[in-house]
Design a protein around this motif. Sequence first.
Motif, mmCIF file in Angstrom:
data_model
loop_
_atom_site.group_PDB
_atom_site.id
_atom_site.type_symbol
_atom_site.label_atom_id
_atom_site.label_comp_id
_atom_site.label_asym_id
_atom_site.label_seq_id
_atom_site.Cartn_x
_atom_site.Cartn_y
_atom_site.Cartn_z
ATOM 1 N N LYS A 1 -2.619 -28.763 -23.019
ATOM 2 C CA LYS A 1 -3.551 -27.667 -23.275
ATOM 3 C C LYS A 1 -3.689 -26.733 -22.069
ATOM 4 O O LYS A 1 -3.726 -25.520 -22.195
ATOM 5 N N LYS A 2 -3.739 -27.377 -20.887
ATOM 6 C CA LYS A 2 -3.968 -26.613 -19.670
ATOM 7 C C LYS A 2 -2.861 -25.572 -19.450
ATOM 8 O O LYS A 2 -3.113 -24.418 -19.118
ATOM 9 N N ARG B 1 -8.576 -31.537 -20.444
ATOM 10 C CA ARG B 1 -8.301 -31.188 -19.048
ATOM 11 C C ARG B 1 -6.911 -31.657 -18.634
ATOM 12 O O ARG B 1 -6.285 -31.077 -17.762
ATOM 13 N N LYS C 1 -3.347 -22.646 -21.538
ATOM 14 C CA LYS C 1 -4.394 -21.775 -20.996
ATOM 15 C C LYS C 1 -3.863 -20.944 -19.835
ATOM 16 O O LYS C 1 -4.089 -19.756 -19.741
ATOM 17 N N GLU C 2 -3.142 -21.655 -18.976
ATOM 18 C CA GLU C 2 -2.644 -20.947 -17.817
ATOM 19 C C GLU C 2 -1.647 -19.865 -18.226
ATOM 20 O O GLU C 2 -1.585 -18.807 -17.622
ATOM 21 N N ASN D 1 -3.371 -16.617 -19.056
ATOM 22 C CA ASN D 1 -3.958 -15.786 -18.003
ATOM 23 C C ASN D 1 -2.996 -14.729 -17.484
ATOM 24 O O ASN D 1 -1.847 -14.983 -17.303
#
Lengths: 214, 352
Positions: B344-345, B340, B348-349, B352
């Motif tokens: 990594k976040k 979290r 991920k973003e 998108n």
Amino acid sequence: MKEMELRHPIWIRIFHWTNMIAITLLMLTGYYIHAPQTFRLFDNMDTPRMLHFAMAYVLCVGVVGRVYYAIVTGDWKNILFSPLKDIKNFPSMMKYYLFLADSHPDYGKYNPGQKMMYSGWLFMALIQIITGFILYKPDLFPGLGALLGGLIAVRVIHYVVTWLFLLSVLAHVYLDISEGIPVLLSMFTGKMPKDFHHTSDGPKVPQPGKGVSA
Amino acid sequence: MPTKLSRREFIRLCAGSAAAISMSGFLAPFMAEAAEAGAPPVIWIQGASCTGCSISLLNTVHPSIQDVLLKVISLRYHPNVMAAAGDLAIQEAMYKVARENKGRFFLVVEGSVPTAADGMFCTVGEENGKPITFQKLVQDIGGQAKAILAFGTCSAYGGIPATPPNPTGCKPVADVVKNVPVVNVPGCPPHPDWMVGTIAHVILYGDYPELDEFGRPKMFFSGIVHDNCPRRQYFDNAIFAKNFSDPGCLLEIGCKGPIAHCDATTRPWNGGVNWCIKSGAPCIACTEPQFPGWPMYERLPEMPIAPGITTTIDQVGLVLGGAAVVGIGGHLIGNIATGRVGFKKDEKEGDN
């Protein structure tokens, strides 16, 4: 450039930071006044007391202003903790915080835990203001001081609530920073990436497999 | 006209006299005049007390205590200093005086009133072979008085006898007699001037002085000790005494000056010689309604965490703080482990 949306209007940010400065200075000066022999932040009593009383008035203005803002803009709906509606959202929120789930439903601007903490701060700030003024001017509200069990009991209340402030601010700062730097920045700039939230109905895909093993 | 001293002058004298002049000495001629002109009589009774208030009154040095008792105060009954004793004293000096001066005399009560077991914890005499309880005496005599003067913290607010667990059910006089005004002159003991001054006021003017929120005469109890303390400069400069009699502010060894109301800062005891803080002992706030409900030589009382168990607020706070740090640390590890926080976040973003 990520798409940004307004999360915190300017007045929320102003009240947040004035209250933050006031509460921080109140805690530091207050602890010096409480234990001048162990917490040697100042070298006299005049400066911290003057600062403490001045910041008390800043906090009064900040609290009254923030409450007024919340009422006239309808912002209170975001913040006010309602035991009936918010308690039932606790399990899903706790699952998220305990890593049992990777996302949580959309609770609105704040999750029930945040609502409870922020509503609690209003409550605690009012207690501190009332007990603080009783101790500051003991002869202004003699009946109120006696009602609370005498001025020594008022001191105990004032000091216990200070500890609660310290502990809850600790949790608040950690949770904000750990949610990501954009959350922290949003309290300065007011803006946040539109797709940031961890809600299950947001753009992110929930990963149920992970939750069970954790 | 029994007096040439106006009430305004009297209040100013009481509030401002201090060590410079002996108040009792100055008042004596006026009060003697008032007594000759038929001043109301005073009855003094003692209940759950240590007689300390009477001893304090006997410390009135000028004029001599004989003059105060015999000429200045028309005192008709006092268990310790009168010659009469037994039935004679109770019937003649107390009940008869009260009956003949109904609604005119003033009753001084020293000590709180035990009410448990029908008041049998404190008896003051016998009537028809049955003991007279102090509770009944206060109700019978006090109910006929013009006003009751509650001398000492015990009679004013309960004081030491009424401190929990309070097995004798001690109560302040104002809780026992409801239909008569009560003037509280607290203190453990009260300064002689506070007692003589209050009695002088009621004798000279037939009325009790102006009272504050807790029934104390404003002329003696309106100032806060901390605000008038001769050691205040030490407090402002953060110089604190670590032991009794050290120079410095006594706050760190439990001084309750910031909450205590009295004028002892300018009205020392023992004929103007010394007082608590000047002699190096912290104020214990003996004039406050909650006295002695706090540790005398500690800054703050401990807080209850379970029935019968107390601990300091700092210990509770540190334990909770430690738990919070452990919780935050554990959560941070979880956050890193589940990805979290960290890079990594952002990946991920970016997807998108």
